[in-house]
Design a protein around this motif. Structure first.
Motif, PDB file in Angstrom:
ATOM      1  N   LYS A  99      -2.385   4.305   6.789  1.00 60.45           N
ATOM      2  CA  LYS A  99      -2.546   5.738   7.038  1.00 60.45           C
ATOM      3  C   LYS A  99      -1.223   6.373   7.483  1.00 60.45           C
ATOM      4  CE  LYS A  99      -7.475   5.668   7.832  1.00 60.45           C
ATOM      5  NZ  LYS A  99      -8.603   6.042   8.669  1.00 60.45           N
ATOM      6  N   GLY A 100      -0.142   5.966   6.797  1.00 59.17           N
ATOM      7  CA  GLY A 100       1.170   6.559   7.038  1.00 59.17           C
ATOM      8  C   GLY A 100       1.928   6.038   8.242  1.00 59.17           C
ATOM      9  N   VAL A 125      -5.326 -12.088  -2.107  1.00 62.05           N
ATOM     10  CA  VAL A 125      -5.954 -11.999  -3.441  1.00 62.05           C
ATOM     11  C   VAL A 125      -5.808 -10.600  -4.047  1.00 62.05           C
ATOM     12  CG1 VAL A 125      -7.550 -13.912  -3.062  1.00 62.05           C
ATOM     13  CG2 VAL A 125      -8.285 -11.562  -2.524  1.00 62.05           C
ATOM     14  N   GLY A 126      -4.966  -9.776  -3.410  1.00 67.51           N
ATOM     15  CA  GLY A 126      -4.628  -8.509  -4.030  1.00 67.51           C
ATOM     16  C   GLY A 126      -5.262  -7.251  -3.475  1.00 67.51           C
ATOM     17  N   TRP A 127      -6.051  -7.353  -2.418  1.00 62.01           N
ATOM     18  CA  TRP A 127      -6.651  -6.161  -1.838  1.00 62.01           C
ATOM     19  C   TRP A 127      -5.559  -5.281  -1.224  1.00 62.01           C
ATOM     20  CZ3 TRP A 127     -11.937  -6.454   0.991  1.00 62.01           C
ATOM     21  CH2 TRP A 127     -12.842  -7.209   0.244  1.00 62.01           C
ATOM     22  N   THR A 128      -5.800  -3.990  -1.126  1.00 54.24           N
ATOM     23  CA  THR A 128      -4.889  -3.087  -0.426  1.00 54.24           C
ATOM     24  C   THR A 128      -5.078  -3.288   1.072  1.00 54.24           C
ATOM     25  OG1 THR A 128      -6.488  -1.290  -0.255  1.00 54.24           O
ATOM     26  CG2 THR A 128      -5.088  -1.340  -2.252  1.00 54.24           C
ATOM     27  N   VAL A 129      -4.126  -2.814   1.855  1.00 54.57           N
ATOM     28  CA  VAL A 129      -4.244  -2.910   3.307  1.00 54.57           C
ATOM     29  C   VAL A 129      -5.497  -2.172   3.775  1.00 54.57           C
ATOM     30  CG1 VAL A 129      -3.173  -2.219   5.498  1.00 54.57           C
ATOM     31  CG2 VAL A 129      -1.762  -3.155   3.662  1.00 54.57           C
ATOM     32  N   GLU A 130      -5.760  -0.996   3.229  1.00 57.43           N
ATOM     33  CA  GLU A 130      -6.929  -0.224   3.637  1.00 57.43           C
ATOM     34  C   GLU A 130      -8.225  -0.965   3.324  1.00 57.43           C
ATOM     35  OE1 GLU A 130      -4.283   1.040   2.087  1.00 57.43           O
ATOM     36  OE2 GLU A 130      -3.575   2.493   3.549  1.00 57.43           O
ATOM     37  N   ALA A 131      -8.306  -1.594   2.168  1.00 58.51           N
ATOM     38  CA  ALA A 131      -9.518  -2.296   1.782  1.00 58.51           C
ATOM     39  C   ALA A 131      -9.684  -3.602   2.569  1.00 58.51           C
ATOM     40  CB  ALA A 131      -9.500  -2.603   0.287  1.00 58.51           C
ATOM     41  N   ALA A 132      -8.603  -4.272   2.838  1.00 60.50           N
ATOM     42  CA  ALA A 132      -8.654  -5.539   3.561  1.00 60.50           C
ATOM     43  C   ALA A 132      -9.148  -5.325   4.976  1.00 60.50           C
ATOM     44  CB  ALA A 132      -7.285  -6.216   3.584  1.00 60.50           C
TER      45      ALA A 132
END
Length: 132
Positions: A99-100, A125-132
């Motif tokens: 979030k910036g 495994v490739g998730w974004t930071v937000e999704a992880a």
């Protein structure tokens, strides 16, 4: 020369250890500090100046911490933290933007109440930071 009478205090020991690890090639921690270019600002070569700059925010049990782990020991880059906070703010910890804002990944997981182990696995495994 007037003595400051603080030789036996935690704040003095923090100051002395900071100088030692940054300036003495024989220090065990030197490769991680002075050996990689971390230095102490010239103002803080004097304990009295260090004390004047840092005493207002010091508390019993506090440890000196560099906000930017690759930056020098200077007033704008130092703060007092708990041992746990100090351990989390290490170079080997993953740094992420969430979030910036720049975060130490273990600290972000703690703030969000997310399992660090699971979040790391998701990142691998490739998730974004937000999704992880």
């Amino acid at each position: 020369m007037k003595k400051h009478g603080m030789f036996d205090t935690k704040i003095y020991r923090s100051w002395a250890a900071m100088l030692y690890r940054c300036r003495n090639p024989k220090a065990k921690a030197y490769p991680n500090y002075g050996g990689r270019g971390i230095s102490v600002c010239s103002r803080w070569h004097s304990f009295e100046s260090f004390y004047a700059d840092m005493v207002a925010t010091h508390w019993d049990g506090a440890e000196i911490d560099r906000i930017d782990v690759n930056g020098n020991y200077e007033p704008s880059n130092c703060r007092w933290v708990t041992t746990a906070e100090n351990v989390r703010n290490k170079r080997e910890h993953l740094r992420v933007t969430y979030k910036g804002e720049d975060w130490n990944f273990p600290q972000l997981c703690e703030v969000l109440g997310v399992s660090r182990v699971h979040a790391y696995a998701r990142l691998r495994v490739g998730w974004t930071v937000e999704a992880a």
